[in-house]
Write a protein that holds these residues in place. Structure first.
Motif, short mmCIF file in Angstrom:
data_model
loop_
_atom_site.label_atom_id
_atom_site.label_comp_id
_atom_site.label_asym_id
_atom_site.label_seq_id
_atom_site.Cartn_x
_atom_site.Cartn_y
_atom_site.Cartn_z
N VAL A 1 0.86 -1.18 0.00
CA VAL A 1 0.00 0.00 0.00
C VAL A 1 0.89 1.23 0.00
N GLU A 2 0.32 2.37 -0.39
CA GLU A 2 1.12 3.60 -0.42
C GLU A 2 0.26 4.80 0.02
N VAL A 3 0.95 5.85 0.41
CA VAL A 3 0.26 7.08 0.80
C VAL A 3 -0.11 7.83 -0.48
N ALA A 4 -1.41 8.07 -0.68
CA ALA A 4 -1.87 8.81 -1.85
C ALA A 4 -1.74 10.32 -1.62
N PHE A 5 -2.18 10.78 -0.45
CA PHE A 5 -2.03 12.20 -0.11
C PHE A 5 -2.20 12.39 1.40
N ILE A 6 -1.74 13.54 1.84
CA ILE A 6 -1.85 13.92 3.26
C ILE A 6 -3.04 14.86 3.42
N TYR A 7 -3.82 14.64 4.45
CA TYR A 7 -4.91 15.54 4.80
C TYR A 7 -4.52 16.22 6.12
N GLU A 8 -4.20 17.50 6.02
CA GLU A 8 -3.62 18.17 7.18
C GLU A 8 -4.66 18.47 8.26
N THR A 9 -4.39 17.96 9.45
CA THR A 9 -5.28 18.20 10.58
C THR A 9 -4.54 18.83 11.76
N GLY A 10 -3.23 18.63 11.83
CA GLY A 10 -2.46 19.16 12.95
C GLY A 10 -2.94 18.64 14.29
N GLU A 11 -3.35 17.36 14.32
CA GLU A 11 -3.85 16.78 15.57
C GLU A 11 -2.74 16.69 16.61
N GLN A 12 -3.14 16.82 17.86
CA GLN A 12 -2.20 16.69 18.98
C GLN A 12 -2.61 15.49 19.81
N TYR A 13 -1.66 14.60 20.05
CA TYR A 13 -1.96 13.44 20.90
C TYR A 13 -1.77 13.81 22.37
N GLY A 14 -2.63 13.23 23.20
CA GLY A 14 -2.48 13.39 24.65
C GLY A 14 -2.72 12.06 25.35
N PHE A 15 -2.16 11.90 26.54
CA PHE A 15 -2.48 10.75 27.38
C PHE A 15 -3.82 11.03 28.04
N GLY A 16 -4.64 9.99 28.17
CA GLY A 16 -5.98 10.16 28.73
C GLY A 16 -6.08 9.65 30.16
N MET A 17 -6.79 10.40 31.00
CA MET A 17 -7.03 9.99 32.39
C MET A 17 -8.45 10.34 32.77
N ARG A 18 -8.94 9.77 33.87
CA ARG A 18 -10.30 10.09 34.31
C ARG A 18 -10.38 11.53 34.82
N THR A 19 -11.52 12.17 34.56
CA THR A 19 -11.70 13.54 35.03
C THR A 19 -11.93 13.57 36.54
N ASP A 20 -12.47 12.48 37.08
CA ASP A 20 -12.84 12.51 38.50
C ASP A 20 -11.69 12.09 39.42
N ASP A 21 -10.52 11.81 38.84
CA ASP A 21 -9.39 11.48 39.70
C ASP A 21 -8.99 12.74 40.47
N ASP A 22 -9.07 12.65 41.78
CA ASP A 22 -8.74 13.83 42.58
C ASP A 22 -7.30 13.72 43.11
N ASP A 23 -6.52 12.88 42.44
CA ASP A 23 -5.20 12.58 42.99
C ASP A 23 -4.07 13.26 42.21
N ASP A 24 -4.43 14.21 41.37
CA ASP A 24 -3.41 14.99 40.68
C ASP A 24 -2.57 14.18 39.71
N LEU A 25 -3.12 13.06 39.24
CA LEU A 25 -2.37 12.24 38.29
C LEU A 25 -2.01 13.05 37.04
N THR A 26 -2.97 13.82 36.53
CA THR A 26 -2.72 14.56 35.30
C THR A 26 -1.57 15.55 35.46
N SER A 27 -1.53 16.27 36.58
CA SER A 27 -0.44 17.24 36.73
C SER A 27 0.90 16.54 36.95
N ALA A 28 0.88 15.39 37.62
CA ALA A 28 2.12 14.63 37.78
C ALA A 28 2.62 14.13 36.43
N VAL A 29 1.70 13.67 35.58
CA VAL A 29 2.07 13.22 34.23
C VAL A 29 2.64 14.39 33.43
N ASN A 30 2.00 15.56 33.52
CA ASN A 30 2.50 16.72 32.77
C ASN A 30 3.90 17.13 33.24
#
Ligand code: GLN
Length: 237
Positions: free
Chosen positions: A186-215
């Motif tokens: 298979v081959e790449v026919a063309f690029i469709y520019e989206t400029g997506e940014q990947y992030g690690f996902g965590m629960r919103t209700d975690d009150d343990d500051d996991l997200t800030s520790a990861v950052n």
């Protein structure tokens, strides 16, 4: 994860969706890839947290696995989107990518823009931003019949169907499209520019500051050169 008292360690179960090389894939019985190594490096910098064994799911099931506490952390080349951000917490962005459209490399079909997919059988992986592009940019405006779209549990199955001629094109994250193009007919026919940014996902209700520790951990591995070493290892740049 297990909540912790002062001074104890919280165990975090990470989840991913293999079959997405070079971010996460099986090498024999081993789960490897950029996301796996980056997660390990980030957690090594985080006091008070340790990683459990990886759990694997189809990409489209990861958010449900997180919100139902089967995992505590997603590392799956997951794009930070407004929709997902309503349900889960994202780390700071750790990688940027566009989409690509891949086709068989036999020259039978050479699209150069999304509109060229009109009337063609196309595929993507369930729950991805690639699928969203097909839905929003082609099906929603009538350029593509719903029946021309196949949603796969995994991109590996989509590429097999592309090779077999069951579909004519796939919308997929560019680094992964490049990898398939290197390994399969298979081959790449063309690029469709989206400029997506990947992030690690965590629960919103975690009150343990996991997200800030990861950052904080992410910032440390960027500053000390580990991040650059990993991109060189997995993307050769
Ligand atoms: N980056 C894309 C998304 O978040 C695809 C991710 C994947 O298939 N692992 O939808």
């Amino acid at each position: 994860g297990c909540s912790s008292g002062g001074g104890s360690t919280e165990t975090v179960t990470p989840g991913t969706a293999p079959g997405f090389q070079p971010f996460e894939f099986q090498d024999g019985s081993e789960l490897v890839g950029f996301d796996i190594d980056l997660t390990t490096a980030v957690f090594e910098e985080m006091d008070g947290y340790e990683l459990a064994e990886w759990e694997t799911f189809e990409f489209g099931s990861l958010i449900q696995a997180l919100t139902s506490d089967r995992i505590d952390f997603i590392a799956a080349a997951m794009t930070i989107t407004g929709d997902r951000d309503e349900t889960i917490d994202f780390s700071d962005p750790y990688y940027s990518a566009n989409q690509s459209v891949i086709v068989r490399s036999d020259g039978s079909f050479s699209p150069s823009e999304l509109g060229d997919l009109s009337g063609r059988p196309v595929g993507a992986q369930s729950g991805t931003t690639g699928e969203g592009i097909i839905q929003d940019e082609l099906i929603a405006n009538g350029e593509l019949e719903e029946s021309n779209y196949t949603s796969y549990d995994n991109y590996v199955l989509a590429v097999e169907d592309l090779e077999n001629g069951n579909i004519d094109a796939i919308v997929i994250d560019e680094p992964v499209g490049d990898t398939f193009a290197n390994q399969r007919p298979v081959e790449v026919a063309f690029i469709y520019e989206t400029g997506e940014q990947y992030g690690f996902g965590m629960r919103t209700d975690d009150d343990d500051d996991l997200t800030s520790a990861v950052n904080d951990g992410l910032q440390t591995v960027r500053d000390d050169g580990t991040y650059e070493d990993l991109t060189a290892e997995w993307f050769g740049s």
